[in-house]
Scaffold this motif. Structure first.
Motif, PDB file in Angstrom:
ATOM      1  N   LEU A 136      39.277  39.252  38.769  1.00  0.00           N
ATOM      2  CA  LEU A 136      40.610  38.486  38.101  1.00  0.00           C
ATOM      3  C   LEU A 136      41.800  38.413  38.841  1.00  0.00           C
ATOM      4  N   ALA A 137      42.533  37.515  39.156  1.00  0.00           N
ATOM      5  CA  ALA A 137      43.632  37.721  39.893  1.00  0.00           C
ATOM      6  C   ALA A 137      44.411  36.486  39.778  1.00  0.00           C
ATOM      7  N   ASP A 138      45.738  36.701  39.239  1.00  0.00           N
ATOM      8  CA  ASP A 138      46.798  35.440  39.135  1.00  0.00           C
ATOM      9  C   ASP A 138      46.158  34.400  38.280  1.00  0.00           C
ATOM     10  N   GLY A 139      45.218  34.705  37.168  1.00  0.00           N
ATOM     11  CA  GLY A 139      44.934  33.725  36.490  1.00  0.00           C
ATOM     12  C   GLY A 139      43.496  33.031  36.761  1.00  0.00           C
ATOM     13  N   TRP A 140      43.125  33.438  37.863  1.00  0.00           N
ATOM     14  CA  TRP A 140      41.784  32.943  38.336  1.00  0.00           C
ATOM     15  C   TRP A 140      40.835  34.019  38.459  1.00  0.00           C
ATOM     16  N   GLN A 141      39.580  33.284  38.001  1.00  0.00           N
ATOM     17  CA  GLN A 141      38.166  34.235  38.081  1.00  0.00           C
ATOM     18  C   GLN A 141      37.660  34.035  39.283  1.00  0.00           C
ATOM     19  N   ILE A 142      37.371  34.957  40.040  1.00  0.00           N
ATOM     20  CA  ILE A 142      36.561  34.951  41.536  1.00  0.00           C
ATOM     21  C   ILE A 142      35.373  35.761  41.382  1.00  0.00           C
ATOM     22  N   ASP A 143      34.102  34.860  41.688  1.00  0.00           N
ATOM     23  CA  ASP A 143      33.088  35.292  41.451  1.00  0.00           C
ATOM     24  C   ASP A 143      32.499  35.501  43.077  1.00  0.00           C
ATOM     25  N   TYR A 144      31.962  36.554  43.423  1.00  0.00           N
ATOM     26  CA  TYR A 144      31.368  36.831  44.646  1.00  0.00           C
ATOM     27  C   TYR A 144      29.856  36.956  44.553  1.00  0.00           C
ATOM     28  N   LEU A 145      29.225  35.684  44.877  1.00  0.00           N
ATOM     29  CA  LEU A 145      27.797  35.259  44.580  1.00  0.00           C
ATOM     30  C   LEU A 145      26.934  35.806  45.646  1.00  0.00           C
ATOM     31  N   ASP A 146      27.207  36.060  46.780  1.00  0.00           N
ATOM     32  CA  ASP A 146      26.398  36.478  47.803  1.00  0.00           C
ATOM     33  C   ASP A 146      27.101  37.153  49.165  1.00  0.00           C
ATOM     34  N   TYR A 147      26.674  37.854  49.914  1.00  0.00           N
ATOM     35  CA  TYR A 147      27.162  38.783  50.720  1.00  0.00           C
ATOM     36  C   TYR A 147      26.438  38.493  52.167  1.00  0.00           C
ATOM     37  N   GLU A 148      27.079  38.523  53.255  1.00  0.00           N
ATOM     38  CA  GLU A 148      26.431  38.541  54.616  1.00  0.00           C
ATOM     39  C   GLU A 148      25.088  39.104  54.694  1.00  0.00           C
ATOM     40  N   SER A 149      25.019  40.489  54.228  1.00  0.00           N
ATOM     41  CA  SER A 149      23.908  41.538  54.357  1.00  0.00           C
ATOM     42  C   SER A 149      24.142  42.352  53.232  1.00  0.00           C
ATOM     43  N   ASP A 150      23.271  43.309  53.363  1.00  0.00           N
ATOM     44  CA  ASP A 150      23.125  44.404  52.224  1.00  0.00           C
ATOM     45  C   ASP A 150      23.818  45.594  52.487  1.00  0.00           C
ATOM     46  N   ARG A 151      24.594  45.574  53.709  1.00  0.00           N
ATOM     47  CA  ARG A 151      25.448  46.608  54.007  1.00  0.00           C
ATOM     48  C   ARG A 151      26.755  46.820  53.239  1.00  0.00           C
ATOM     49  N   GLU A 152      27.171  48.025  52.959  1.00  0.00           N
ATOM     50  CA  GLU A 152      28.422  48.204  52.055  1.00  0.00           C
ATOM     51  C   GLU A 152      29.600  47.593  52.666  1.00  0.00           C
ATOM     52  N   ASP A 153      29.655  47.297  54.032  1.00  0.00           N
ATOM     53  CA  ASP A 153      30.963  46.565  54.341  1.00  0.00           C
ATOM     54  C   ASP A 153      30.708  45.302  54.895  1.00  0.00           C
ATOM     55  N   ALA A 154      29.798  44.676  54.405  1.00  0.00           N
ATOM     56  CA  ALA A 154      29.310  43.203  54.488  1.00  0.00           C
ATOM     57  C   ALA A 154      30.642  42.220  53.815  1.00  0.00           C
ATOM     58  N   LEU A 155      30.906  41.210  54.348  1.00  0.00           N
ATOM     59  CA  LEU A 155      31.894  40.275  53.822  1.00  0.00           C
ATOM     60  C   LEU A 155      31.006  39.349  52.890  1.00  0.00           C
ATOM     61  N   PRO A 156      32.070  38.685  52.057  1.00  0.00           N
ATOM     62  CA  PRO A 156      31.497  37.645  51.090  1.00  0.00           C
ATOM     63  C   PRO A 156      30.845  36.265  52.049  1.00  0.00           C
ATOM     64  N   SER A 157      29.804  35.904  51.639  1.00  0.00           N
ATOM     65  CA  SER A 157      29.293  34.430  52.102  1.00  0.00           C
ATOM     66  C   SER A 157      29.146  33.462  51.286  1.00  0.00           C
ATOM     67  N   LEU A 158      29.397  33.833  49.639  1.00  0.00           N
ATOM     68  CA  LEU A 158      29.333  32.809  48.790  1.00  0.00           C
ATOM     69  C   LEU A 158      30.270  33.266  47.844  1.00  0.00           C
ATOM     70  N   MET A 159      31.346  32.329  47.460  1.00  0.00           N
ATOM     71  CA  MET A 159      32.387  32.779  46.370  1.00  0.00           C
ATOM     72  C   MET A 159      32.518  31.406  45.553  1.00  0.00           C
ATOM     73  N   GLU A 160      32.697  31.665  44.339  1.00  0.00           N
ATOM     74  CA  GLU A 160      33.392  30.516  43.159  1.00  0.00           C
ATOM     75  C   GLU A 160      34.763  31.108  42.785  1.00  0.00           C
ATOM     76  N   MET A 161      35.873  30.407  42.788  1.00  0.00           N
ATOM     77  CA  MET A 161      36.846  30.667  42.096  1.00  0.00           C
ATOM     78  C   MET A 161      37.242  29.614  41.087  1.00  0.00           C
ATOM     79  N   SER A 162      37.792  29.979  39.657  1.00  0.00           N
ATOM     80  CA  SER A 162      38.148  28.997  38.905  1.00  0.00           C
ATOM     81  C   SER A 162      39.160  29.329  38.099  1.00  0.00           C
ATOM     82  N   ARG A 163      39.961  28.245  37.462  1.00  0.00           N
ATOM     83  CA  ARG A 163      41.080  28.219  36.704  1.00  0.00           C
ATOM     84  C   ARG A 163      41.220  27.258  35.895  1.00  0.00           C
ATOM     85  N   ASP A 164      41.310  27.314  34.704  1.00  0.00           N
ATOM     86  CA  ASP A 164      41.618  25.903  33.869  1.00  0.00           C
ATOM     87  C   ASP A 164      40.381  25.018  34.308  1.00  0.00           C
TER      88      ASP A 164
END
Length: 183
Positions: free
Chosen positions: A141-169
């Protein structure tokens, strides 16, 4: 191919196969990523109004360049940000200027979007409310936004997000990142 040529190619083949098996070098900590290039698809929804685009984004601390295109690759908009402010150039060559991303989104779309914070959120450099098995952010949660990290580019710890959803109101953003490049 004669035996001498095969013997000469053997060390080269062994070297190439050894390089292919090396693990990718570790990435910097998510909070330390300040520059990136990404390719993906963006969906923005306000109430029942959806907007869809392909996105190509080059982000640096002092400059951003974003190209939004339609499904067939036609240009929808070019966005830039630098010390002078934020600029949107539409396919119809209409130009909008604002002091920053958030003000530009408000002026053009009438939406309050988290564009100033989005680069940090994209890399997962947020205070996570929950984490996955690899200790990567799953929800924040940041600045009133819910941020969901739904998937990452791999199973590595340092993998970056590949699918995100953000919502507010009644606003929802969904970003599918097809390719990351960290300089």
């Amino acid at each position: 191919m004669d035996i001498r040529r095969r013997l000469l190619l053997l060390p080269l083949a062994l070297l190439l196969s050894a390089c292919a098996g090396l693990p990718a070098p570790p990435r910097p900590d998510r909070a330390a990523i300040d520059s990136f290039n990404l390719e993906g698809r963006l969906s923005v929804r306000q109430g029942e109004r959806p907007y869809h685009a392909n996105v190509s984004w080059r982000h640096e601390p002092a400059r951003d360049e974003i190209l939004l295109t339609g499904p067939l690759g036609q240009g929808i908009a070019e966005l830039t940000r630098d010390a002078r402010g934020a600029r949107l150039l539409t396919a119809e060559r209409k130009e909008y200027l604002a002091p920053d991303w958030a003000a530009l989104a408000q002026e053009v779309l009438g939406l309050t979007l988290p564009l100033n914070e989005l680069p940090r959120w994209l890399a997962g450099g947020v205070e996570a409310r929950s984490r996955d098995n690899y200790q990567r952010p799953r929800r924040a949660l940041a600045d009133g936004w819910q941020i969901d990290y739904l998937d990452y580019e791999s199973d590595r710890e340092d993998a970056l997000p590949s699918l995100m959803e953000m919502s507010r109101d009644d606003i929802g953003l969904r970003l599918k990142i097809d390719q990351w490049q960290i300089p």
